[in-house]
Design an enzyme around this catalytic site. Structure first.
Site, mmCIF file in Angstrom:
data_model
loop_
_atom_site.group_PDB
_atom_site.id
_atom_site.type_symbol
_atom_site.label_atom_id
_atom_site.label_comp_id
_atom_site.label_asym_id
_atom_site.label_seq_id
_atom_site.Cartn_x
_atom_site.Cartn_y
_atom_site.Cartn_z
ATOM 1 N N ASP A 1 -35.237 -37.862 -41.306
ATOM 2 C CA ASP A 1 -34.819 -38.753 -42.388
ATOM 3 C C ASP A 1 -33.905 -38.050 -43.386
ATOM 4 O OD1 ASP A 1 -36.362 -40.634 -41.176
ATOM 5 O OD2 ASP A 1 -38.032 -40.502 -42.587
ATOM 6 N N ASN B 1 -33.274 -43.154 -51.782
ATOM 7 C CA ASN B 1 -34.735 -43.213 -51.804
ATOM 8 C C ASN B 1 -35.297 -43.454 -53.205
ATOM 9 O OD1 ASN B 1 -35.725 -43.166 -49.222
ATOM 10 N ND2 ASN B 1 -36.367 -41.029 -49.252
ATOM 11 N N ASP C 1 -47.987 -37.221 -64.933
ATOM 12 C CA ASP C 1 -47.140 -36.217 -64.283
ATOM 13 C C ASP C 1 -45.700 -36.691 -64.157
ATOM 14 O OD1 ASP C 1 -49.204 -34.485 -64.077
ATOM 15 O OD2 ASP C 1 -49.517 -34.691 -61.925
ATOM 16 N N THR D 1 -41.512 -46.224 -48.828
ATOM 17 C CA THR D 1 -42.342 -45.602 -47.797
ATOM 18 C C THR D 1 -42.296 -44.077 -47.886
ATOM 19 O OG1 THR D 1 -40.457 -45.833 -46.290
ATOM 20 C CG2 THR D 1 -42.167 -47.519 -46.175
ATOM 21 N N ALA D 2 -41.714 -43.542 -48.947
ATOM 22 C CA ALA D 2 -41.606 -42.093 -49.112
ATOM 23 C C ALA D 2 -42.566 -41.625 -50.212
ATOM 24 C CB ALA D 2 -40.154 -41.718 -49.418
ATOM 25 N N TYR D 3 -42.045 -41.012 -51.266
ATOM 26 C CA TYR D 3 -42.872 -40.468 -52.347
ATOM 27 C C TYR D 3 -43.702 -41.580 -53.009
ATOM 28 C CZ TYR D 3 -43.858 -37.245 -56.262
ATOM 29 O OH TYR D 3 -44.455 -36.436 -57.194
#
Length: 447
Positions: free
Chosen positions: A184, A284, A314, A325-327
């Protein structure tokens, strides 16, 4: 909901003589009655950024829709126009890629420091150069790999490449489509190379995850040939237009009695004059975090100029549906299909347990700044790159970009997405509950 007059006129019917002005995209863009409301004329190339004289900031409507995506990709590719399209909503399965002219140039992006990709890279380049007679662009550092340098058989092929260097050479007007070999990260890197219109991207799964890379390399010749012929399925992955504005410490413009040194009234000055302004296209997510500090991050989030919340924790993630669908997914957000026009706001380990991830319309503009009472600075990264510190007085503006990334599909946008969920993320994989035996079911029915 208030809408601008030109937007209302679309629903009532266009005047035959007056051009349509798309206020949701570019305020200076006129479209005649012969054009569809969505997309642009096929003959116009949009790879290059607009000239400095025409780079005025566009106004966004307060509608539920994001900007009309530019549907031409690089010099020659565009989305096949669908006459059945109504308003801004299109059936994902109807998004097909076509070519105004046959593609002649291709950018090949290879994951670096991966010896397993050398052979596929060589096979692909030989096929494109010798069998398809295409101009192949390759990043210069890829050819500096010792294994490629030492390969005498590949030497004659290597001499035919056109090379470029990131951040030095602008190739945005020279690429017809892109082929990615890797994971990716190669697709994210391809996106970062094009700050305007992005050529169609064909991504082969040769990396560690491959959620965004649907093609396998076994029969690459047939798949590449089909894409070159045109009429392939494509998903338009929206990107974020991000503007980072920073104070120039130690270079403040002095004013006396409201008049600057240049004789301009201070009240009439552009608020960004004397500041460093950087713009990015992000596929992203934008991540604002507390960096190395042990204190909680404390940033204010504005939506269309209104303060909606202060993030204490944080940090916060602002992502596209592709980035969901990532972080964002790891931080507890929902996964959203790329065709959904939306922006996601996901807190990272918030101090308040009631701070849940939210989804806002693609048409809004977010602005993130350090809170006045923040104890420390914050840090921002864009698709995991360009990491930089954010101090008091700095700001980050985020909205949906007019330039999506057209990712070529194996089958169609919906099937490919669910296939990736199942194969890469093992979505809803579980041990099935056992069914009742026939005797037990009959006994229960009799009882």
């Amino acid at each position: 909901m208030e809408m601008e007059p030109e937007k209302v006129s679309v629903r009532k019917g266009l005047n035959a003589d007056a051009p349509y002005r798309c206020a949701a995209c570019h305020g200076d863009e006129d479209r005649g009655p012969g054009h569809a409301v969505r997309g642009r004329a096929k003959s116009r190339s949009l790879s290059a950024a607009p000239a400095p004289a025409s780079t005025k900031e566009f106004r966004r409507t307060r509608s539920l829709h994001g900007p009309c995506p530019v549907t031409t990709f690089g010099p020659k590719a565009c989305v096949l126009q669908n006459p059945q399209t109504i308003m801004h909503i299109q059936d994902p399965a109807s998004q097909r890629l076509t070519w105004n002219k046959s593609p002649k140039s291709v950018l090949v992006i290879k994951k670096i420091r991966d010896a397993s990709l050398l052979q596929p890279f060589k096979e692909l380049c030989v096929y494109l150069l010798e069998e398809k007679s295409m101009v192949v662009y390759v990043e210069k550092k890829v050819l500096e790999d010792p294994a490629i340098v030492a390969d005498d058989d590949f030497g004659p092929v290597k001499k035919k490449f056109c090379t470029f260097r990131e951040d030095y050479d602008d190739i945005s007007n020279q690429i017809d489509f892109i082929v990615c070999l890797g994971g990716d990260g190669t697709l994210l890197y391809a996106s970062s190379l094009f700050q305007g219109s992005v050529p169609p991207v064909m991504a082969f799964h040769l990396g560690s995850l491959g959620f965004l890379t649907p093609f396998t390399f076994e029969n690459f010749q047939a798949q590449v040939a089909q894409v070159i012929q045109g009429n392939a399925a494509v998903v338009l992955r929206s990107r974020l237009k991000v503007k980072v504005v920073k104070e120039l410490r130690g270079k403040k413009i002095s004013t006396a009695n409201g008049v600057s040194d240049g004789g301009v009234l201070a009240a009439d000055r552009d608020p960004e004059v004397g500041k460093q302004v950087m713009q990015y296209q992000v596929l992203n997510e934008v991540v604002i975090d507390r960096g190395p500090s042990s204190y909680l991050s404390n940033v204010d989030v504005y939506l269309d100029g209104h303060l909606i919340t202060t993030v204490q924790g944080d940090g916060v993630i602002v992502s596209t549906p592709t980035g969901s669908t990532a972080y964002a997914a790891a931080a507890g957000a929902s996964m959203i299909h790329p065709n959904v026009p939306a922006i996601m706001i996901t807190p990272i380990c918030p101090h308040s347990l009631s701070f849940r991830p939210i989804v806002v319309p693609a048409g809004v503009e977010l602005k993130i700044m350090l809170s006045p009472e923040a104890r420390n600075t914050a840090w921002v990264s864009l698709d995991g790159r360009k990491r930089q510190e954010i101090r008091h007085g700095d700001s980050i503006s985020i909205t949906t970009s007019c330039y999506p990334l057209p990712s070529i599909c194996v089958r169609d946008p919906v099937s490919d997405w669910f296939e990736s969920l199942a194969q890469c993320l093992h979505w809803n994989v579980r041990k099935r509950q056992a069914h009742f035996a026939d005797e037990e079911a009959e006994a229960e029915a009799e009882g």
